[in-house]
Write a protein that holds these residues in place. Structure first.
Motif: not given
Length: 518
Positions: A115-135, A146-152
């Motif tokens: 979800s693009p809206e902040e919630n309890e599980f927003s940081h349960r996984y390791i997410w970058t802050d931009r869809a184009w940013k990798g690891f 990437r590209g699985l939802s509206d979350r950037d």
């Protein structure tokens, strides 16, 4: 340290392929319960179950969708609880395969994190802050989705793209979207995993084999953060479940044992030289005598010394991730290999079917992300009935095909032959359990392990006796000088007895001997 690990001999079960009791072509918990007496009769007193939680099975269950629910194809939580109880009634223990580093993309935690809206599980996984940013270049991350939802953002994965990495934080934080390993977000993941462990230990589970244990904290090249994380888990278990065993898939005993694990696996990848034993181009345990065990022993001793001689390094006959021991060795060679495996420190692990010499099925169709590993996951061969006694399903409905070889070994045929591999493994298990000097904690000293040479000779020293193990897989009699006392009693010999006298040891061709010297 749980005292039951002192003499533990583990039997690894791949649940899908052990015994199907409802005719759907897939093994189940009731099948394992039905065969506990077989496992106990073999001499194994502990069981490791590969992942059996709810999963879409894109990676054979290593992609968990619910940590606290058994996969319905195996049975219910009540069935699993019954399995724990049935094992305990037989003085056996059961550990589950815990996968703390990642889940399935179907796990509710991950679905909430999309979800693009902040919630309890927003940081349960390791997410970058931009869809184009990798690891790229980040330690312990193998890629992203990437590209699985509206979350950037893009989400780190540990293995397959269906296995997003849970967030235990970063040892070195280099970008704003990375969370420190002691941040509230990373600690929340840690506490959630403790709750999973509490759940199963409360139902009667005896501990866990932990998948990819060394990979949880990211940007942690020396493992210091991950060691500290597991020390926290160790403190939690010592307080609430002191008899729970923790065994790591790490492959670096000096790190895992410092982290609080009781035992660490030697893996088929990494620096251990485990493959030199049974699966290299020229395995040490082949009769041709072209192997070299020196690098394995040197690495083992280095790790053993780093662990202050605890010796809790597990050397398996094989597992679900590597070819079977029979791919390179014949039954007689496997007997000598088991003499080694069942006389070394640490708890031995026998992969289901290795005790009867099941074959590796090369080139068969991949099932549930197994690829070449699928050939080591074929159904257990119980007898000469349909589907080797594994299932009453139509052959084409089996989880994995059975070995098509008409001469395939079965438990029934092996039990009918007093000289079979099965009886040799059973005998060795019995000898190990009867001699404290051969069990998990008795110290080991290598007396002869020379470069490109045979035999391998080591000494196990117990509280009341000392035993010299002489292993000569080669097809030629060998002699070496060792600094120890004369042999007093042969407590085990396969294919001829070694002679230890006046500092000279003579070992017959293709043989193993356990020699009591005091």
């Amino acid at each position: 340290m749980p005292t039951w690990l002192d003499n533990a001999i583990f039997y690894e079960i791949y649940p899908q392929s052990f015994l199907d009791t409802n005719g759907d072509g897939i093994g189940d918990f009731q099948g394992i319960i039905r065969k506990l007496d077989y496992i106990r009769e073999l001499g194994c007193n502990a069981v490791w179950l590969n992942p059996c939680f709810l999963s879409p099975f894109s990676d054979a269950g290593y992609d968990v969708a619910d940590y606290c629910k058994a996969a319905p194809r195996y049975g219910s939580n009540e069935d699993l609880k019954e399995l724990f109880q049935a094992a305990h009634e037989r003085d056996m223990h059961v550990i589950l395969d815990l996968v703390p580093g990642h889940t399935s993309i179907e796990h509710p935690w991950f679905q909430a994190s999309l979800s693009p809206e902040e919630n309890e599980f927003s940081h349960r996984y390791i997410w970058t802050d931009r869809a184009w940013k990798g690891f790229e270049g980040i330690n312990n991350i193998s890629g992203c989705v990437r590209g699985l939802s509206d979350r950037d953002g893009s989400c780190a994965v540990n293995y397959y793209s269906t296995q997003p990495a849970l967030n235990y934080g970063f040892y070195k934080v280099t970008e704003s979207w990375q969370k420190d390993m002691n941040s509230p977000e990373a600690l929340a993941t840690r506490e959630a995993m403790k709750d999973v462990m509490r759940f199963w230990l409360g139902l009667g589970c005896d501990g866990f084999r932990v998948d990819m244990a060394g990979s949880l904290v990211k940007n942690d090249e020396e493992g210091k953060g991950t060691i500290a994380l597991w020390q926290d888990f160790r403190a939690f278990l010592d307080e609430e479940f002191p008899d729970a065993a923790m065994i790591s898939e790490w492959g670096q005993p000096d790190k895992s044992l410092e982290g609080g694990y009781h035992m660490d696996f030697l893996l088929h990848f990494g620096p251990s030289h485990y493959m030199d034993l049974f699966r290299s181009e020229n395995p040490y345990f082949k009769r041709e005598g072209k192997g070299n065990i020196a690098e394995f022993i040197n690495t083992y001793v280095e790790n053993y010394n780093k662990t202050n001689g605890k010796g809790l390094i597990c050397i398996p006959s094989g597992n679900h991730d590597m070819t079977r021991i029979k791919e390179k060795l014949d039954d007689e060679e496997v007997k000598i290999a088991f003499a080694f495996l069942l006389s070394m420190p640490g708890a031995p692990f026998i992969y289901y079917g290795d005790e009867i010499g099941m074959n590796y099925l090369a080139g068969i169709r991949s099932v549930e992300g197994g690829y070449e590993r699928t050939g080591s996951r074929s159904p257990m061969q119980w007898d000469d009935s349909t589907n080797a006694g594994f299932s009453s399903a139509k052959p084409e409905e089996l989880y994995i095909m059975t070995d098509p070889d008409k001469k395939r070994p079965t438990v029934k045929s092996q039990k009918a032959d007093e000289n079979s591999l099965y009886y040799e493994v059973k005998k060795l298990n019995g000898i190990r359990l009867a001699h404290e000097a051969l069990q998990s904690n008795a110290p080991v000293e290598f007396l002869y392990a020379e470069e490109n040479a045979y035999p391998l000779v080591y000494k196990r020293t117990g509280k009341e006796e000392t035993i010299v193990i002489a292993v000569n897989p080669s097809g030629k009699e060998v002699t070496c000088r060792i600094d120890t006392e004369d042999g007093k009693e042969i407590i085990y010999a396969n294919n001829g007895e070694a002679v230890l006298k006046d500092g000279m040891l003579t070992v017959p061709a293709a043989s193993a001997s356990f020699i009591k010297i005091k």
